[in-house]
Motif scaffolding. Structure first.
Motif, PDB file in Angstrom:
ATOM      1  N   LYS A 111      -0.264  -2.214 -12.056  1.00  0.00           N
ATOM      2  CA  LYS A 111       1.214  -2.136 -12.471  1.00  0.00           C
ATOM      3  C   LYS A 111       1.211  -0.572 -12.827  1.00  0.00           C
ATOM      4  CE  LYS A 111       4.058  -5.649 -12.356  1.00  0.00           C
ATOM      5  NZ  LYS A 111       5.433  -5.678 -12.326  1.00  0.00           N
ATOM      6  N   ARG A 112       2.163   0.299 -12.073  1.00  0.00           N
ATOM      7  CA  ARG A 112       2.316   1.455 -12.193  1.00  0.00           C
ATOM      8  C   ARG A 112       3.545   2.158 -12.128  1.00  0.00           C
ATOM      9  NH1 ARG A 112      -2.825   3.804 -14.662  1.00  0.00           N
ATOM     10  NH2 ARG A 112      -4.307   2.289 -13.575  1.00  0.00           N
ATOM     11  N   TYR A 113       3.692   3.097 -12.801  1.00  0.00           N
ATOM     12  CA  TYR A 113       5.200   3.790 -12.733  1.00  0.00           C
ATOM     13  C   TYR A 113       5.214   4.868 -11.549  1.00  0.00           C
ATOM     14  CZ  TYR A 113       7.264   2.384 -17.092  1.00  0.00           C
ATOM     15  OH  TYR A 113       7.918   1.718 -18.008  1.00  0.00           O
ATOM     16  N   HIS A 114       3.799   5.436 -11.269  1.00  0.00           N
ATOM     17  CA  HIS A 114       3.760   6.434 -10.359  1.00  0.00           C
ATOM     18  C   HIS A 114       2.892   5.866  -9.250  1.00  0.00           C
ATOM     19  CE1 HIS A 114       5.476   8.710 -13.131  1.00  0.00           C
ATOM     20  NE2 HIS A 114       4.735   8.608 -14.064  1.00  0.00           N
ATOM     21  N   MET A 115       2.841   6.504  -7.998  1.00  0.00           N
ATOM     22  CA  MET A 115       1.869   6.402  -6.915  1.00  0.00           C
ATOM     23  C   MET A 115       1.223   8.024  -6.802  1.00  0.00           C
ATOM     24  SD  MET A 115       3.838   4.230  -4.018  1.00  0.00           S
ATOM     25  CE  MET A 115       5.404   5.138  -4.343  1.00  0.00           C
ATOM     26  N   LEU A 116       0.093   8.095  -7.489  1.00  0.00           N
ATOM     27  CA  LEU A 116      -0.559   9.299  -7.423  1.00  0.00           C
ATOM     28  C   LEU A 116      -1.539   9.548  -6.258  1.00  0.00           C
ATOM     29  CD1 LEU A 116      -0.687  12.026  -9.350  1.00  0.00           C
ATOM     30  CD2 LEU A 116      -2.873  10.644 -10.299  1.00  0.00           C
ATOM     31  N   THR A 117      -1.221  10.637  -5.232  1.00  0.00           N
ATOM     32  CA  THR A 117      -1.852  10.387  -4.084  1.00  0.00           C
ATOM     33  C   THR A 117      -2.488  11.834  -3.652  1.00  0.00           C
ATOM     34  OG1 THR A 117      -0.449   8.784  -3.240  1.00  0.00           O
ATOM     35  CG2 THR A 117      -1.652   9.700  -1.666  1.00  0.00           C
ATOM     36  N   PHE A 118      -3.872  11.854  -3.630  1.00  0.00           N
ATOM     37  CA  PHE A 118      -4.451  13.191  -3.242  1.00  0.00           C
ATOM     38  C   PHE A 118      -4.724  13.524  -1.812  1.00  0.00           C
ATOM     39  CE2 PHE A 118      -5.334  11.963  -7.429  1.00  0.00           C
ATOM     40  CZ  PHE A 118      -5.673  12.971  -8.297  1.00  0.00           C
ATOM     41  N   SER A 119      -4.750  14.782  -1.458  1.00  0.00           N
ATOM     42  CA  SER A 119      -5.139  15.103  -0.062  1.00  0.00           C
ATOM     43  C   SER A 119      -6.362  14.656   0.264  1.00  0.00           C
ATOM     44  CB  SER A 119      -4.961  16.438  -0.126  1.00  0.00           C
ATOM     45  OG  SER A 119      -5.958  17.287  -0.926  1.00  0.00           O
ATOM     46  N   ALA A 120      -6.674  14.555   1.448  1.00  0.00           N
ATOM     47  CA  ALA A 120      -8.051  13.779   1.779  1.00  0.00           C
ATOM     48  C   ALA A 120      -9.132  14.856   1.235  1.00  0.00           C
ATOM     49  CB  ALA A 120      -8.148  13.890   3.374  1.00  0.00           C
ATOM     50  N   ARG A 121      -8.872  16.156   1.445  1.00  0.00           N
ATOM     51  CA  ARG A 121      -9.938  17.234   0.900  1.00  0.00           C
ATOM     52  C   ARG A 121     -10.224  16.956  -0.598  1.00  0.00           C
ATOM     53  NH1 ARG A 121      -8.526  22.948  -0.608  1.00  0.00           N
ATOM     54  NH2 ARG A 121      -6.546  21.682  -0.713  1.00  0.00           N
ATOM     55  N   ASN A 122      -9.230  16.578  -1.327  1.00  0.00           N
ATOM     56  CA  ASN A 122      -9.349  16.668  -2.956  1.00  0.00           C
ATOM     57  C   ASN A 122      -9.598  15.347  -3.356  1.00  0.00           C
ATOM     58  OD1 ASN A 122      -8.673  19.291  -3.888  1.00  0.00           O
ATOM     59  ND2 ASN A 122      -6.521  18.652  -3.742  1.00  0.00           N
ATOM     60  N   ALA A 123      -9.479  14.293  -2.519  1.00  0.00           N
ATOM     61  CA  ALA A 123      -9.911  12.859  -2.642  1.00  0.00           C
ATOM     62  C   ALA A 123     -11.544  12.734  -2.658  1.00  0.00           C
ATOM     63  CB  ALA A 123      -9.120  11.694  -1.715  1.00  0.00           C
ATOM     64  N   LYS A 124     -11.798  13.782  -1.420  1.00  0.00           N
ATOM     65  CA  LYS A 124     -13.426  13.626  -1.152  1.00  0.00           C
ATOM     66  C   LYS A 124     -14.109  14.483  -2.400  1.00  0.00           C
ATOM     67  CE  LYS A 124     -16.584  14.868   2.316  1.00  0.00           C
ATOM     68  NZ  LYS A 124     -16.737  15.418   3.786  1.00  0.00           N
ATOM     69  N   LYS A 125     -13.156  15.818  -2.879  1.00  0.00           N
ATOM     70  CA  LYS A 125     -13.896  16.574  -3.785  1.00  0.00           C
ATOM     71  C   LYS A 125     -14.008  15.762  -5.100  1.00  0.00           C
ATOM     72  CE  LYS A 125     -12.982  21.012  -6.020  1.00  0.00           C
ATOM     73  NZ  LYS A 125     -11.892  22.161  -6.167  1.00  0.00           N
ATOM     74  N   TYR A 126     -13.194  14.775  -5.381  1.00  0.00           N
ATOM     75  CA  TYR A 126     -13.013  14.521  -6.902  1.00  0.00           C
ATOM     76  C   TYR A 126     -13.354  12.606  -6.667  1.00  0.00           C
ATOM     77  CZ  TYR A 126     -10.642  18.628  -8.359  1.00  0.00           C
ATOM     78  OH  TYR A 126     -10.680  19.661  -8.797  1.00  0.00           O
ATOM     79  N   ALA A 127     -14.056  12.286  -5.576  1.00  0.00           N
ATOM     80  CA  ALA A 127     -14.480  10.999  -5.313  1.00  0.00           C
ATOM     81  C   ALA A 127     -15.162  10.230  -6.460  1.00  0.00           C
ATOM     82  CB  ALA A 127     -15.366  10.983  -4.012  1.00  0.00           C
ATOM     83  N   GLY A 128     -14.898   9.184  -6.966  1.00  0.00           N
ATOM     84  CA  GLY A 128     -15.310   8.299  -8.239  1.00  0.00           C
ATOM     85  C   GLY A 128     -14.821   8.898  -9.427  1.00  0.00           C
ATOM     86  N   GLN A 129     -13.946   9.671  -9.392  1.00  0.00           N
ATOM     87  CA  GLN A 129     -13.284  10.301 -10.594  1.00  0.00           C
ATOM     88  C   GLN A 129     -11.888   9.574 -11.029  1.00  0.00           C
ATOM     89  OE1 GLN A 129     -13.668  14.518 -11.554  1.00  0.00           O
ATOM     90  NE2 GLN A 129     -15.079  14.705  -9.965  1.00  0.00           N
ATOM     91  N   SER A 130     -11.638   9.714 -12.276  1.00  0.00           N
ATOM     92  CA  SER A 130     -10.296   9.472 -12.585  1.00  0.00           C
ATOM     93  C   SER A 130      -9.667  10.417 -13.182  1.00  0.00           C
ATOM     94  CB  SER A 130     -10.379   7.996 -13.448  1.00  0.00           C
ATOM     95  OG  SER A 130     -10.702   6.902 -12.859  1.00  0.00           O
ATOM     96  N   LEU A 131      -8.318  10.767 -12.852  1.00  0.00           N
ATOM     97  CA  LEU A 131      -7.505  11.903 -13.612  1.00  0.00           C
ATOM     98  C   LEU A 131      -6.305  11.334 -14.170  1.00  0.00           C
ATOM     99  CD1 LEU A 131      -7.867  14.415 -10.625  1.00  0.00           C
ATOM    100  CD2 LEU A 131      -9.107  14.498 -12.635  1.00  0.00           C
ATOM    101  N   ALA A 132      -5.989  12.001 -15.221  1.00  0.00           N
ATOM    102  CA  ALA A 132      -4.975  11.322 -15.994  1.00  0.00           C
ATOM    103  C   ALA A 132      -3.579  12.141 -15.544  1.00  0.00           C
ATOM    104  CB  ALA A 132      -5.080  11.700 -17.546  1.00  0.00           C
ATOM    105  N   TYR A 133      -2.393  11.327 -15.449  1.00  0.00           N
ATOM    106  CA  TYR A 133      -1.166  12.082 -14.867  1.00  0.00           C
ATOM    107  C   TYR A 133      -0.160  11.339 -15.999  1.00  0.00           C
ATOM    108  CZ  TYR A 133       2.968  13.225 -12.412  1.00  0.00           C
ATOM    109  OH  TYR A 133       4.371  13.456 -12.146  1.00  0.00           O
ATOM    110  N   ASN A 134       0.577  12.055 -16.553  1.00  0.00           N
ATOM    111  CA  ASN A 134       1.339  11.433 -17.996  1.00  0.00           C
ATOM    112  C   ASN A 134       0.651  10.277 -18.750  1.00  0.00           C
ATOM    113  OD1 ASN A 134       3.418  13.033 -16.800  1.00  0.00           O
ATOM    114  ND2 ASN A 134       4.807  11.227 -15.998  1.00  0.00           N
ATOM    115  N   GLY A 135      -0.429  10.844 -19.260  1.00  0.00           N
ATOM    116  CA  GLY A 135      -1.315   9.893 -20.190  1.00  0.00           C
ATOM    117  C   GLY A 135      -1.837   8.702 -19.440  1.00  0.00           C
ATOM    118  N   VAL A 136      -1.580   8.396 -18.068  1.00  0.00           N
ATOM    119  CA  VAL A 136      -2.324   7.255 -17.383  1.00  0.00           C
ATOM    120  C   VAL A 136      -3.494   7.690 -16.633  1.00  0.00           C
ATOM    121  CG1 VAL A 136      -1.808   5.372 -16.172  1.00  0.00           C
ATOM    122  CG2 VAL A 136      -0.282   6.094 -17.926  1.00  0.00           C
ATOM    123  N   LYS A 137      -4.767   7.059 -16.593  1.00  0.00           N
ATOM    124  CA  LYS A 137      -5.587   7.399 -15.708  1.00  0.00           C
ATOM    125  C   LYS A 137      -5.393   6.395 -14.358  1.00  0.00           C
ATOM    126  CE  LYS A 137      -9.385   8.852 -18.563  1.00  0.00           C
ATOM    127  NZ  LYS A 137     -10.347   9.814 -18.258  1.00  0.00           N
TER     128      LYS A 137
END
Length: 152
Positions: free
Chosen positions: A90-116
Motif C-alpha cells: 500500500k503506497r501513495y506513489h508509483m515510483l517507476t524507473f527507466s529500464a536503464r536505471n532499473a538495471k543500473k540500480y537493480a536490487g537496491q531500494s531508494l527513498a522517495y518522500n521518506g518511503v523506501k
C-alpha cells in the motif's frame, strides 16, 4: 512502441480550476511531463477496480524516475492523495524507473518522500472507483519525462 494517444500533463496553481487538466481514457496513453510535474485525470465509466500501470519511463535530465500518484478531489481547487494497492504494498506513489536505471540500480531500494521503494521499471496500482468519479494523477517527470499509462 509508439501509442496513438499522447497527452501532455498540465500543471495548475492554487485557485485554478483542477478540471482544466487533460483527460485520459481506458487503454494505453503516452504521458509527457515537460515541467517538474503535471496532472491528468481519469473519469470512471463504470464502478469497478481499475488497474493503473506505469511503464516505459524515460527522463532526459538528471532525474532517475517518473512518479505517478493518485488523488481524489477534496474541494474545487484542492486534491487529497490516498494510498492504493501497488506491487510494492500500500503506497501513495508509483515510483517507476527507466529500464536503464532499473538495471543500473537493480536490487537496491531508494527513498522517495521518506518511503523506501524497490527499483522497478514497471509499476501498478489498483483502486476501486465508483462510476462517474474522477481520479487525478500527479505525474512527476523531473522537467522532461514521459511514460506509458495503461488503465484497465
Amino acid at each position: 512502441t509508439s501509442y496513438a494517444r499522447t497527452v501532455k500533463a498540465k500543471s495548475f496553481s492554487d485557485g485554478v480550476e483542477i478540471e482544466s487538466v487533460p483527460t485520459v481514457k481506458k487503454g494505453t496513453t503516452t504521458i509527457k511531463v515537460t515541467e517538474e510535474f503535471g496532472w491528468i485525470k481519469f473519469k470512471a465509466p463504470s464502478t469497478k477496480t481499475y488497474t493503473f500501470t506505469v511503464s516505459n519511463a524515460k527522463t532526459t535530465n538528471s532525474g532517475l524516475q517518473v512518479v505517478a500518484t493518485l488523488f481524489q478531489k477534496a474541494t474545487k481547487t484542492k486534491l487529497s492523495g490516498y494510498k492504493v494497492k501497488t506491487n510494492q504494498g500500500k503506497r501513495y506513489h508509483m515510483l517507476t524507473f527507466s529500464a536503464r536505471n532499473a538495471k543500473k540500480y537493480a536490487g537496491q531500494s531508494l527513498a522517495y518522500n521518506g518511503v523506501k521503494y524497490k527499483v522497478v521499471s514497471k509499476n501498478y496500482a489498483k483502486q476501486k472507483i465508483q462510476k462517474g468519479k474522477t481520479v487525478y494523477i500527479r505525474c512527476v517527470g523531473n522537467g522532461n519525462g514521459r511514460f506509458n499509462l495503461s488503465i484497465k
